[in-house]
Design a protein around this motif. Sequence first.
Motif, PDB file in Angstrom:
ATOM      1  N   TYR A 124      26.270  64.331  38.338  1.00  0.00           N
ATOM      2  CA  TYR A 124      27.647  63.925  38.608  1.00  0.00           C
ATOM      3  C   TYR A 124      27.943  64.121  40.093  1.00  0.00           C
ATOM      4  CZ  TYR A 124      27.659  65.559  33.710  1.00  0.00           C
ATOM      5  OH  TYR A 124      27.345  65.818  32.399  1.00  0.00           O
ATOM      6  N   ASP A 125      28.897  63.355  40.592  1.00  0.00           N
ATOM      7  CA  ASP A 125      29.381  63.570  41.957  1.00  0.00           C
ATOM      8  C   ASP A 125      30.418  64.697  41.979  1.00  0.00           C
ATOM      9  OD1 ASP A 125      27.924  61.399  43.195  1.00  0.00           O
ATOM     10  OD2 ASP A 125      29.325  60.038  42.205  1.00  0.00           O
ATOM     11  N   ILE A 126      31.230  64.766  40.929  1.00  0.00           N
ATOM     12  CA  ILE A 126      32.250  65.798  40.813  1.00  0.00           C
ATOM     13  C   ILE A 126      32.371  66.187  39.339  1.00  0.00           C
ATOM     14  CG2 ILE A 126      33.552  64.939  42.798  1.00  0.00           C
ATOM     15  CD1 ILE A 126      35.573  63.702  40.855  1.00  0.00           C
ATOM     16  N   ALA A 127      33.072  67.280  39.066  1.00  0.00           N
ATOM     17  CA  ALA A 127      33.413  67.649  37.692  1.00  0.00           C
ATOM     18  C   ALA A 127      34.925  67.794  37.621  1.00  0.00           C
ATOM     19  CB  ALA A 127      32.725  68.940  37.278  1.00  0.00           C
ATOM     20  N   MET A 128      35.535  67.100  36.657  1.00  0.00           N
ATOM     21  CA  MET A 128      36.985  67.161  36.472  1.00  0.00           C
ATOM     22  C   MET A 128      37.234  67.297  34.987  1.00  0.00           C
ATOM     23  SD  MET A 128      39.878  64.474  37.855  1.00  0.00           S
ATOM     24  CE  MET A 128      41.616  64.921  37.896  1.00  0.00           C
ATOM     25  N   SER A 129      37.576  68.529  34.554  1.00  0.00           N
ATOM     26  CA  SER A 129      37.611  68.787  33.118  1.00  0.00           C
ATOM     27  C   SER A 129      38.450  70.013  32.797  1.00  0.00           C
ATOM     28  CB  SER A 129      36.186  68.960  32.593  1.00  0.00           C
ATOM     29  OG  SER A 129      36.153  68.965  31.184  1.00  0.00           O
ATOM     30  N   ALA A 130      39.711  70.022  33.228  1.00  0.00           N
ATOM     31  CA  ALA A 130      40.565  71.180  32.982  1.00  0.00           C
ATOM     32  C   ALA A 130      39.847  72.460  33.390  1.00  0.00           C
ATOM     33  CB  ALA A 130      40.979  71.255  31.513  1.00  0.00           C
ATOM     34  N   MET A 131      39.141  72.409  34.507  1.00  0.00           N
ATOM     35  CA  MET A 131      38.300  73.529  34.949  1.00  0.00           C
ATOM     36  C   MET A 131      39.074  74.431  35.903  1.00  0.00           C
ATOM     37  SD  MET A 131      34.507  73.439  36.713  1.00  0.00           S
ATOM     38  CE  MET A 131      33.768  72.700  35.247  1.00  0.00           C
ATOM     39  N   THR A 132      39.125  75.711  35.552  1.00  0.00           N
ATOM     40  CA  THR A 132      39.844  76.658  36.395  1.00  0.00           C
ATOM     41  C   THR A 132      39.054  76.989  37.657  1.00  0.00           C
ATOM     42  OG1 THR A 132      41.042  77.642  34.579  1.00  0.00           O
ATOM     43  CG2 THR A 132      40.737  79.013  36.513  1.00  0.00           C
ATOM     44  N   GLY A 150      23.456  80.927  40.989  1.00  0.00           N
ATOM     45  CA  GLY A 150      23.278  79.610  41.591  1.00  0.00           C
ATOM     46  C   GLY A 150      24.276  79.388  42.698  1.00  0.00           C
ATOM     47  N   GLU A 151      24.171  78.225  43.322  1.00  0.00           N
ATOM     48  CA  GLU A 151      25.102  77.890  44.386  1.00  0.00           C
ATOM     49  C   GLU A 151      26.482  77.637  43.784  1.00  0.00           C
ATOM     50  OE1 GLU A 151      25.402  74.826  48.186  1.00  0.00           O
ATOM     51  OE2 GLU A 151      24.347  74.202  46.374  1.00  0.00           O
ATOM     52  N   GLY A 152      27.505  78.125  44.432  1.00  0.00           N
ATOM     53  CA  GLY A 152      28.854  77.907  43.957  1.00  0.00           C
ATOM     54  C   GLY A 152      29.333  76.500  44.259  1.00  0.00           C
ATOM     55  N   VAL A 153      30.585  76.242  43.934  1.00  0.00           N
ATOM     56  CA  VAL A 153      31.191  74.937  44.174  1.00  0.00           C
ATOM     57  C   VAL A 153      32.531  75.132  44.879  1.00  0.00           C
ATOM     58  CG1 VAL A 153      30.076  73.854  42.188  1.00  0.00           C
ATOM     59  CG2 VAL A 153      32.323  74.941  41.907  1.00  0.00           C
ATOM     60  N   ASP A 154      33.038  74.062  45.466  1.00  0.00           N
ATOM     61  CA  ASP A 154      34.385  74.053  46.014  1.00  0.00           C
ATOM     62  C   ASP A 154      35.304  73.361  45.019  1.00  0.00           C
ATOM     63  OD1 ASP A 154      33.804  75.367  48.383  1.00  0.00           O
ATOM     64  OD2 ASP A 154      33.433  73.520  49.508  1.00  0.00           O
ATOM     65  N   PHE A 155      36.589  73.726  45.072  1.00  0.00           N
ATOM     66  CA  PHE A 155      37.566  73.143  44.165  1.00  0.00           C
ATOM     67  C   PHE A 155      38.704  72.487  44.931  1.00  0.00           C
ATOM     68  CE2 PHE A 155      35.648  76.239  41.288  1.00  0.00           C
ATOM     69  CZ  PHE A 155      35.528  75.491  40.120  1.00  0.00           C
ATOM     70  N   VAL A 156      39.126  71.337  44.425  1.00  0.00           N
ATOM     71  CA  VAL A 156      40.346  70.674  44.878  1.00  0.00           C
ATOM     72  C   VAL A 156      41.378  70.913  43.784  1.00  0.00           C
ATOM     73  CG1 VAL A 156      41.419  68.473  45.492  1.00  0.00           C
ATOM     74  CG2 VAL A 156      39.014  68.913  46.107  1.00  0.00           C
ATOM     75  N   ASP A 157      42.332  71.791  44.036  1.00  0.00           N
ATOM     76  CA  ASP A 157      43.275  72.231  43.000  1.00  0.00           C
ATOM     77  C   ASP A 157      44.383  71.208  42.772  1.00  0.00           C
ATOM     78  OD1 ASP A 157      41.759  74.518  42.928  1.00  0.00           O
ATOM     79  OD2 ASP A 157      43.155  75.702  44.141  1.00  0.00           O
ATOM     80  N   TYR A 158      44.854  71.131  41.488  1.00  0.00           N
ATOM     81  CA  TYR A 158      45.856  70.116  41.190  1.00  0.00           C
ATOM     82  C   TYR A 158      46.847  70.473  40.084  1.00  0.00           C
ATOM     83  CZ  TYR A 158      42.693  68.823  37.311  1.00  0.00           C
ATOM     84  OH  TYR A 158      41.902  68.830  36.185  1.00  0.00           O
ATOM     85  N   GLU A 262      46.574  84.604  32.102  1.00  0.00           N
ATOM     86  CA  GLU A 262      45.591  84.076  33.050  1.00  0.00           C
ATOM     87  C   GLU A 262      46.041  82.775  33.713  1.00  0.00           C
ATOM     88  OE1 GLU A 262      42.391  85.254  34.045  1.00  0.00           O
ATOM     89  OE2 GLU A 262      43.017  87.111  33.124  1.00  0.00           O
ATOM     90  N   ALA A 263      47.312  82.665  34.069  1.00  0.00           N
ATOM     91  CA  ALA A 263      47.774  81.470  34.773  1.00  0.00           C
ATOM     92  C   ALA A 263      46.987  81.306  36.065  1.00  0.00           C
ATOM     93  CB  ALA A 263      49.269  81.575  35.068  1.00  0.00           C
ATOM     94  N   ALA A 264      46.400  80.128  36.262  1.00  0.00           N
ATOM     95  CA  ALA A 264      45.526  79.880  37.403  1.00  0.00           C
ATOM     96  C   ALA A 264      45.403  78.383  37.639  1.00  0.00           C
ATOM     97  CB  ALA A 264      44.146  80.490  37.139  1.00  0.00           C
ATOM     98  N   PRO A 265      44.903  77.972  38.804  1.00  0.00           N
ATOM     99  CA  PRO A 265      44.820  76.538  39.095  1.00  0.00           C
ATOM    100  C   PRO A 265      43.638  75.852  38.420  1.00  0.00           C
ATOM    101  CG  PRO A 265      44.054  77.801  40.982  1.00  0.00           C
ATOM    102  CD  PRO A 265      44.575  78.797  39.990  1.00  0.00           C
ATOM    103  N   TYR A 266      43.881  74.642  37.932  1.00  0.00           N
ATOM    104  CA  TYR A 266      42.805  73.717  37.601  1.00  0.00           C
ATOM    105  C   TYR A 266      42.300  73.109  38.904  1.00  0.00           C
ATOM    106  CZ  TYR A 266      43.831  73.280  32.527  1.00  0.00           C
ATOM    107  OH  TYR A 266      44.008  73.493  31.189  1.00  0.00           O
ATOM    108  N   GLY A 267      40.993  72.876  38.998  1.00  0.00           N
ATOM    109  CA  GLY A 267      40.446  72.256  40.190  1.00  0.00           C
ATOM    110  C   GLY A 267      39.365  71.244  39.878  1.00  0.00           C
ATOM    111  N   ILE A 268      39.218  70.262  40.752  1.00  0.00           N
ATOM    112  CA  ILE A 268      38.101  69.321  40.698  1.00  0.00           C
ATOM    113  C   ILE A 268      36.942  69.976  41.427  1.00  0.00           C
ATOM    114  CG2 ILE A 268      37.291  67.025  41.340  1.00  0.00           C
ATOM    115  CD1 ILE A 268      40.277  66.205  41.501  1.00  0.00           C
ATOM    116  N   ALA A 269      35.809  70.138  40.742  1.00  0.00           N
ATOM    117  CA  ALA A 269      34.655  70.823  41.339  1.00  0.00           C
ATOM    118  C   ALA A 269      33.805  69.836  42.148  1.00  0.00           C
ATOM    119  CB  ALA A 269      33.805  71.462  40.249  1.00  0.00           C
ATOM    120  N   VAL A 270      33.431  70.278  43.339  1.00  0.00           N
ATOM    121  CA  VAL A 270      32.619  69.469  44.245  1.00  0.00           C
ATOM    122  C   VAL A 270      31.515  70.359  44.817  1.00  0.00           C
ATOM    123  CG1 VAL A 270      32.664  67.925  46.251  1.00  0.00           C
ATOM    124  CG2 VAL A 270      34.737  68.229  44.884  1.00  0.00           C
ATOM    125  N   ALA A 271      30.314  69.824  44.969  1.00  0.00           N
ATOM    126  CA  ALA A 271      29.212  70.599  45.542  1.00  0.00           C
ATOM    127  C   ALA A 271      29.576  71.102  46.930  1.00  0.00           C
ATOM    128  CB  ALA A 271      27.947  69.742  45.602  1.00  0.00           C
TER     129      ALA A 271
END
Length: 317
Positions: A124-132, A150-158, A262-271
């Motif tokens: 995948y290019d990104i992961a978008m799945s109600a991911m915190t 493993g290597e972590g990811v960056d998130f675009v929060d929304y 556990e209120a927290a941001p959902y984010g789009i995961a990007v490598a």
Amino acid sequence: MTASSARRTTAARSRLAAVGAIAVAGALLLTGCGDQTKDKNKGSGSVGSAPLAGKLPKDIQNKGKIEVGSDIAYAPVEFKDSSGKAVGLDPDLAAAMGKQLGVTLEFQNGTFDGLLTGLRSGRYDIAMSAMTDNKNRQEGVDPDTGKKVGEGVDFVDYLTAGVSIYTRKGDTQGINGWSDLCGKKIAVERGTVSNDLAKQEAKKCTGGKKLTIEPFDDDQQSQTRLRSGGVDAASSDFPVAAYAVKTSGGGKDFQIVGQQVEAAPYGIAVAKKETQLRDALQAAMNAIIKSGEYQKILEKWGAQDGAVKESAINGGK
């Protein structure tokens, strides 16, 4: 789907509105998460004319699409309708972003706990799945062991969302929160904060009162297990729990117990290496927030109380 054993459990800072009022009749014919099939739900525009197309990496512009890994069985955030089309909050936001970027956002189905692996492997290019968005995921740390895996990811929060427990309607078994689960059985989805919180709570149980945890590949399986009486409770993100309470059995199957935590941001995961793609996605999200389209989509799916004023990068703790 939230996941972070390192975060402090807190009362939810914002509660999402009940989602059932916007439920689409007959839209709960869901498929299993592991088929890896491509979905026809797309958000696209002309690369040449789209306002933010130039922000995308050249390979994405040339490909004309962004491949999105998602667990498409998590209504109302993402699920498949009776025709097999991906619908919900995330697909609608993705379609709006696609118009800004001039590309198609193409959803591919996968099990939630395999999405980041698929992202790292290039499936995948990104992961978008109600991911915190949380530090463990940002840094590639296993929440159970605390070790880097493993290597972590960056998130675009929304969006901001919390986690809830729900039981069969009228049969709470005395459960009003996580501290009441010792001696009970709970169904959760693998890889989520519900799973992490259940593990944490199980360690606290004493006096022979064991908390039995039954993890499943997707949330629909957890709901089926609870509905059949195989467990005493289930847990998932609040918007998903609220949707299940409103729609399952015409609202007669389940009820939420206690407050979301556990209120927290959902984010789009990007490598991590894909900083240009990350920044383009953030620009697109901020553009639809500014235009008002974001608010309309959230209101459509009953998620307006989780709205953010601006998209952040790696805002999770």
